[in-house]
Design an enzyme around this catalytic site. Structure first.
Site, short mmCIF file in Angstrom:
data_model
loop_
_atom_site.label_atom_id
_atom_site.label_comp_id
_atom_site.label_asym_id
_atom_site.label_seq_id
_atom_site.Cartn_x
_atom_site.Cartn_y
_atom_site.Cartn_z
N ASP A 1 6.86 23.08 -25.27
CA ASP A 1 6.83 21.69 -24.80
C ASP A 1 7.86 21.58 -23.68
OD1 ASP A 1 6.84 18.82 -24.54
OD2 ASP A 1 5.98 18.72 -26.55
N HIS B 1 15.07 12.29 12.99
CA HIS B 1 13.88 12.32 13.85
C HIS B 1 12.95 11.14 13.56
CE1 HIS B 1 11.75 15.16 10.77
NE2 HIS B 1 11.50 13.91 10.49
N HIS B 2 13.24 10.39 12.49
CA HIS B 2 12.45 9.18 12.23
C HIS B 2 12.95 8.01 13.08
CE1 HIS B 2 10.29 10.72 8.67
NE2 HIS B 2 11.35 11.47 8.54
N TRP C 1 7.58 -0.54 3.95
CA TRP C 1 8.12 0.14 2.76
C TRP C 1 9.49 0.71 3.04
CZ3 TRP C 1 9.38 5.30 1.52
CH2 TRP C 1 9.17 6.23 2.54
N HIS D 1 13.39 11.75 4.33
CA HIS D 1 12.76 12.99 4.74
C HIS D 1 12.57 13.97 3.60
CE1 HIS D 1 10.53 15.01 7.70
NE2 HIS D 1 10.98 16.12 7.15
N SER E 1 -1.31 27.34 -3.79
CA SER E 1 -0.97 28.75 -3.99
C SER E 1 -1.47 29.28 -5.32
CB SER E 1 0.54 28.95 -3.91
OG SER E 1 1.04 28.43 -2.71
N LYS F 1 3.76 29.95 5.22
CA LYS F 1 2.90 29.57 4.09
C LYS F 1 1.43 29.59 4.48
CE LYS F 1 5.75 27.04 1.02
NZ LYS F 1 5.11 27.66 -0.13
N ARG G 1 1.57 0.25 15.16
CA ARG G 1 1.22 0.20 13.74
C ARG G 1 1.66 -1.12 13.14
NH1 ARG G 1 5.80 4.00 10.87
NH2 ARG G 1 4.75 3.31 8.98
N SER H 1 13.07 6.79 -13.30
CA SER H 1 11.97 7.56 -13.88
C SER H 1 11.86 8.94 -13.23
CB SER H 1 10.66 6.78 -13.72
OG SER H 1 9.57 7.62 -13.90
N SER H 2 11.91 8.97 -11.89
CA SER H 2 11.77 10.26 -11.19
C SER H 2 12.92 11.19 -11.52
CB SER H 2 11.77 10.07 -9.68
OG SER H 2 10.79 9.19 -9.29
N HIS I 1 0.85 -1.20 0.00
CA HIS I 1 0.00 0.00 0.00
C HIS I 1 0.88 1.25 0.00
CE1 HIS I 1 -2.94 3.00 1.29
NE2 HIS I 1 -2.21 3.25 2.35
N GLU J 1 12.12 13.13 0.69
CA GLU J 1 11.04 12.49 -0.08
C GLU J 1 9.67 12.96 0.42
OE1 GLU J 1 10.67 10.60 -2.63
OE2 GLU J 1 8.64 9.84 -2.36
N THR K 1 6.77 26.76 7.29
CA THR K 1 5.44 26.21 7.00
C THR K 1 4.36 27.13 7.53
OG1 THR K 1 6.47 24.06 7.32
CG2 THR K 1 4.10 24.08 7.06
N TYR L 1 8.95 15.81 1.55
CA TYR L 1 8.69 17.15 1.00
C TYR L 1 8.52 17.11 -0.50
CZ TYR L 1 9.50 18.58 5.69
OH TYR L 1 9.40 18.71 7.05
#
Lengths: 524, 179
Positions: free
Chosen positions: A105, A301-302, A141, A252, A267, A330, A449, A168-169, A76, A254, A327, A256
């Site tokens: 283009d 922090h993870h 994951w 991390h 925006s 924003k 979890r 690809s990315s 998932h 990732e 943040t 963002y």
């Protein structure tokens, strides 16, 4: 312009049928393919979430065996992150970035075709593991060793599909950067670019900086399992904790990568429906850049609970809290844009407003998780699940939906069904909270979890969450149906579509013709 | 319109270089991590080489508890335990203790113990002058043997530390050794 510079030629008379889509180099076609692929993956990943919520509907093991449950949680996440959210943003960038900067283009159209067509292969590889003996990857994951090294036949499939998604990315990111840097219309200086373009420019740099690190980390896993290296094997002098550092150095930023383009979309939408220019444009740009910079110095922090010197914990705690400042800028600017605006509440605006409100809730629970002593309790609990789903579902996914409703008339030339859009919004907004809000409570009460069973005191909240999830899942069919209907016909859309819409993309007719801005517009 | 081919190529080149560079950086993180761990004692890592001990007066006024822990991974068929589970020592004095390991399989096997010291920040004060963990240990089928470790606690050990835990995890490394 001299036609000699259009190296990719005009393909109005190109192949038709399936070959049109296989060989297309048109940014609009490729954008559409990205978006359709992402919607498909959204339903595949969503089906897996339905399995998870069905199993968690009641305590005890009823529907699936725990091994399969773990495969579902792992797949998932992989499908939603790499298959749904990221390709959706790349699709939006493909469609809108050239239109917004006045380019004919993308800069590298063939590379563009390739970066899309890698994805179906990557996901065929990944999803095929569900049918392998031993099943799909089930170690989460995040692919932590030594657990992930116990994955059976699915392991090399997992690694190579991650490699393909990364390639690809990265190619998509290179393409976007070159387009933005070299193909802006005359007069469009960097600080005149629409915010969606800005956030994507920064996101593309993040992708280039971190996707290769992930590729390196999974390559190390591969050689550890099959080629006798010991990067993460303690017996050979390696350290499994090192994987977590390398992974989250990718992981991390990732996070963002999945939210900055969302900030960009919001925006664009809020000023349109508030009929006011965006409040604090340059502070938005600087805030985005600071968030991107900070994302590189907060990764640990993870993993506060793996053991770290006190100084390290303090550093990562304060650096993480610092992210709340840009943040906050924003969120303040979005609210200030609406202040005294002549607001109307069409579907894109509703999703944008829900984004501002619900993403902020997710941001706050993130701040709670940043506090080391609190995190020691929250770590690996449902509180974390609640947190990242708040920033990803009513965050990133709502922003994508807002963007789709906002630009759909430009893509198809027809207005979508506003009534159905609003119905989709309200069912989604209510059910998403029904799904994820109770997870805060069960998490704080100690429910871990990634487990198929739980203690009976969590039963009520889990049942509420499951009901919410089923409603949310089914209501997305409305979204798909609305898009399908809009592609087939409806009320004709004008070029500007929305009364308050500003920007180059609204100067071309709806639907946007196959080739736009062959002569670059001049921006004053 | 200006010809974009040149600037495009240059920018693409730079971005590809950046991509390759970041892939390399991922690998560079491995030695960087080791250096970082050595400096900070992160993860309770201790030197896997014999320490050269500078002769020093044992501090007989002070005692420190040393606890020994032996563990196995992956339900490996070994017997592995410390001969004594705790000792009271004086900083600056040299001590020797033993761990016992036995191969529970009939075939010959190679094992390797990986040490860890807790709390991690005192790892650098716990010096092993001789240890079975410095090299791989070969066992015949069913063979058991005692394995000595000689250590000295640095008298500079911070005052607040009164207990140090030395833990070993014993791995079968037949597969790694065969390569």
């Amino acid at each position: 312009m001299s036609t000699a510079t259009t190296t990719h030629g005009h393909e109005d008379h190109g192949p038709t049928g399936i070959r049109r889509w296989l060989t297309t180099t048109n940014h609009k076609d490729i954008g559409t393919m990205y978006l359709v692929f992402s919607l498909l993956m959204f339903f595949v990943g969503g089906a897996m979430a339905m399995v998870i919520r069905a199993e968690l509907f009641q305590p005890g093991l009823q529907l699936v065996d725990p091994g399969f449950f773990n495969q579902m949680t792992t797949m998932h996440a992989l499908v939603m992150i790499f298959g749904a959210v990221m390709p959706a943003f790349v699709g939006l960038a493909n469609w809108m970035v050239p239109l917004m900067v006045g380019a004919p283009d993308m800069a590298l159209p063939r590379l563009n075709n390739w970066s899309f067509w890698i994805l179906p292969f990557a996901f065929t590889l990944l999803l095929s593991t569900l049918f392998l003996p031993g099943g799909a990857p089930a170690g989460g994951w995040t692919m932590y060793p030594p657990l992930v090294l116990q994955t059976g036949n699915a392991f090399p499939f997992l690694i190579f599909s991650v490699h393909l998604m990364g390639i690809s990315s990265i190619m998509g990111a290179i393409n976007i950067i070159v387009t933005i840097m070299n193909m802006r219309a005359p007069g469009m200086t960097l600080l005149k670019m629409p915010l969606f373009v800005w956030t994507w420019l920064i996101t593309a740099y993040l992708l280039i900086l971190v996707m290769p690190v992930l590729a390196g980390a999974v390559t190390m896993l591969l050689t550890d399992k099959y080629f006798g290296t010991s990067f993460f094997l303690a017996a050979g002098g390696g350290d499994p904790v090192m994987f977590q550092h390398i992974f989250w150095f990718f992981g991390h930023p990732e996070v963002y990568i999945m939210i900055l383009p969302a900030f960009g979309i919001i925006s664009e939408i809020i000023p349109t429906f508030s009929r006011k220019p965006l409040f604090g444009y340059s502070s938005m740009v600087y805030a985005t850049a600071s968030i991107a910079f900070l994302s590189f110095i907060v990764w640990a922090h993870h993993m506060f609970t793996v053991g770290m010197p006190l100084a390290g914990q303090l550093f990562f705690m304060f650096a993480t809290m610092l992210i709340a400042v840009p943040t906050g800028v924003k969120v303040f600017n979005w609210v200030a844009t609406m202040w005294k605006g002549a607001m109307t509440f069409e579907t894109p605006m509703l999703f944008a407003l829900a984004f501002v409100f619900l993403f902020t809730i997710g941001g706050f629970s993130g701040l709670m998780l940043a506090i080391v002593p609190a995190d020691v309790q929250y770590h690996d609990s449902y509180f974390v699940v609640a947190h990242f789903h708040y920033v990803l579902v009513p965050g990133a996914v709502f922003a994508i939906m807002a963007g789709v409703y906002y630009w759909l008339p430009k893509w198809t030339g027809y207005m979508y069904d506003e009534k159905m859009g609003k119905l989709h919004f309200w069912i989604s907004a209510i059910s998403v909270n029904l799904t994820f809000f109770p997870m805060h409570f069960v998490g704080l009460a100690g429910m871990p979890r990634r487990i198929p069973d739980y203690a009976t005191q969590f039963a009520d909240f889990n049942m509420i969450a499951s009901v919410g999830a089923f409603v949310f899942g089914v209501s997305q069919l409305l979204f798909a149906w609305n898009i399908y209907k809009c592609a087939r016909g409806g009320k004709k859309a004008t070029a500007q579509v929305w009364e308050g819409a500003q920007g180059l993309e609204w100067t071309v007719p709806s639907p946007a013709p196959h080739h736009t801005f062959d002569t670059p517009p001049v921006v004053k | 319109m200006i010809d974009r081919t040149q600037p495009d190529r240059r920018l693409v080149g730079k971005l590809v270089l950046l991509t390759v560079g970041m892939f390399g950086f991922g690998y560079l993180l491995v030695p960087l991590y080791d250096v970082f761990c050595e400096i900070t004692g992160l993860g309770g890592r201790t030197d896997n080489q014999a320490a050269t001990v500078v002769a020093s007066e044992p501090d007989l006024t002070r005692t420190v508890e040393i606890e020994f822990i032996a563990s196995l991974n992956q339900g490996a068929p070994w017997e592995f335990r410390p001969v004594v589970s705790r000792m009271t020592v004086h900083p600056g004095q040299m001590y020797t203790t033993e761990f016992w390991a036995r191969n529970l399989r009939p075939e010959d096997r190679v094992g390797q113990a990986v040490p860890s010291v807790a709390p991690g920040s005192v790892a650098k004060y716990f010096q092993k002058t001789e240890c079975f963990c410095f090299e791989r240990q070969e066992f015949a089928g069913g063979e058991g043997k005692p394995m000595p470790v000689t250590f000295i606690v640095d008298p500079d050990l911070p005052d607040y530390v009164d207990t140090i835990t030395l833990s070993y995890t014993f791995f079968a490394i037949d597969k790694l050794a065969a390569r």
